[in-house]
Design an enzyme around this catalytic site. Sequence first.
Site, mmCIF file in Angstrom:
data_model
loop_
_atom_site.group_PDB
_atom_site.id
_atom_site.type_symbol
_atom_site.label_atom_id
_atom_site.label_comp_id
_atom_site.label_asym_id
_atom_site.label_seq_id
_atom_site.Cartn_x
_atom_site.Cartn_y
_atom_site.Cartn_z
ATOM 1 N N LYS A 1 -45.021 -53.111 20.791
ATOM 2 C CA LYS A 1 -43.647 -52.580 20.728
ATOM 3 C C LYS A 1 -43.674 -51.060 20.774
ATOM 4 O O LYS A 1 -42.893 -50.435 21.501
ATOM 5 C CB LYS A 1 -42.949 -53.072 19.450
ATOM 6 C CG LYS A 1 -42.540 -54.535 19.541
ATOM 7 C CD LYS A 1 -42.134 -55.144 18.201
ATOM 8 C CE LYS A 1 -41.877 -56.637 18.370
ATOM 9 N NZ LYS A 1 -41.679 -57.367 17.120
ATOM 10 N N GLN B 1 -40.901 -56.145 10.917
ATOM 11 C CA GLN B 1 -41.700 -57.216 11.510
ATOM 12 C C GLN B 1 -41.800 -58.395 10.533
ATOM 13 O O GLN B 1 -42.192 -58.220 9.378
ATOM 14 C CB GLN B 1 -43.096 -56.670 11.856
ATOM 15 C CG GLN B 1 -43.979 -57.657 12.583
ATOM 16 C CD GLN B 1 -43.469 -58.004 13.985
ATOM 17 O OE1 GLN B 1 -43.008 -57.149 14.724
ATOM 18 N NE2 GLN B 1 -43.541 -59.271 14.333
ATOM 19 N N ASP C 1 -32.952 -56.347 16.074
ATOM 20 C CA ASP C 1 -33.414 -57.740 16.128
ATOM 21 C C ASP C 1 -32.229 -58.715 16.098
ATOM 22 O O ASP C 1 -32.381 -59.897 16.377
ATOM 23 C CB ASP C 1 -34.335 -58.035 14.933
ATOM 24 C CG ASP C 1 -35.798 -58.177 15.355
ATOM 25 O OD1 ASP C 1 -36.057 -58.362 16.559
ATOM 26 O OD2 ASP C 1 -36.671 -58.121 14.466
#
Length: 296
Positions: free
Chosen positions: A54, A98, A121
């Site tokens: 990422k 994460q 997200d």
Amino acid sequence: MSADIIDGKAHAATIRDKVGAQVARLTAQHAITPGLAVVLVGEDPASQVYVRAKGRHTVEAGMASFEHRLAADTSEADLLALIERLNADPQVHGILVQLPLPGHLNADLVINAIDPAKDVDGFHISNVGLLCTGQKCLVPCTPLGCLMLLRDHLGSLGGLDAVVLGRSNIVGKPMAQLLLRENCTVTIAHSRTRDLADVVRRADIVVAAVGRPAMVPGDWIKPGATVIDVGINRIERDGRTVLVGDVDFASARAVAGAITPVPGGVGPMTIACLLANTLTACCRAHGLPEPEGLTA
Ligand code: NDP
């Protein structure tokens, strides 16, 4: 019949190029650089790989990448304090924590502490609610990537029968909402679904997000259907570890109209959509027009 292979790697590269071009324009015309903060707690090897990837793609797209690596025993209070700081930081337009988090941390609490406008997200309860009610939101990256592949391959999805295998909050449920928004007739299947083979056989679109290697055989697929395989499963084959999806690729390919491979299908789209969401969040934060073709 042999299905078209939907090349997620190529689609993802196109999206990353589009994002990169728009970021360059933002920087040149408005002196704005979109910024993505990624928070990793602990040392889960798979998470470390994802976070590295990422960060690399974020920088390659011309954005600022802020990585925060915290010890596995970080307290909830310290993690929440970091999120508060990132929420207030004008250089940060997207925040991603994460998952999975170590067991002593409440993932729902942590995710819901993120400013919904920076929740790239799309897991914050506000974004979930906005998606379900058909309002503007940030959409979870993996389902967004699946939708982009489907739209690109099929054009209009209206009226098609879609089956989503799996009902997780990060893939199955948002995927079903997106398909509903596209006017599909949507069935969500899960571990308690009866006659799963029959349910799948009715579908023009199959999205498999289960986490079981090759559990969907070709004879469950309606001839000509479009199959999106989200699954990423590591198995041992011929003495080495390989990645396979939730769909048995060889037998499904012989029946389907189009299918995504694993690897090289949905996986690369997820990171590309994360970049797209960060750009979208940045444009919204600055009251600028949103990038075209990069949102749901
Ligand atoms: P979860 O484990 O959270 O959810 C799995 C779902 O599959 C559950 O809803 C479960 O049902 C259902 N399920 C389990 N067994 C069966 C069965 N035998 N028949 C029907 N349904 C079943 O997984 P995720 O949604 O997080 O991920 C799914 C897969 O997608 C994984 O392989 C993961 O690695 C991959 N993934 C890939 C991404 C990418 O970028 N390509 C991103 C995210 C995930 P129930 O609810 O009843 O338990």
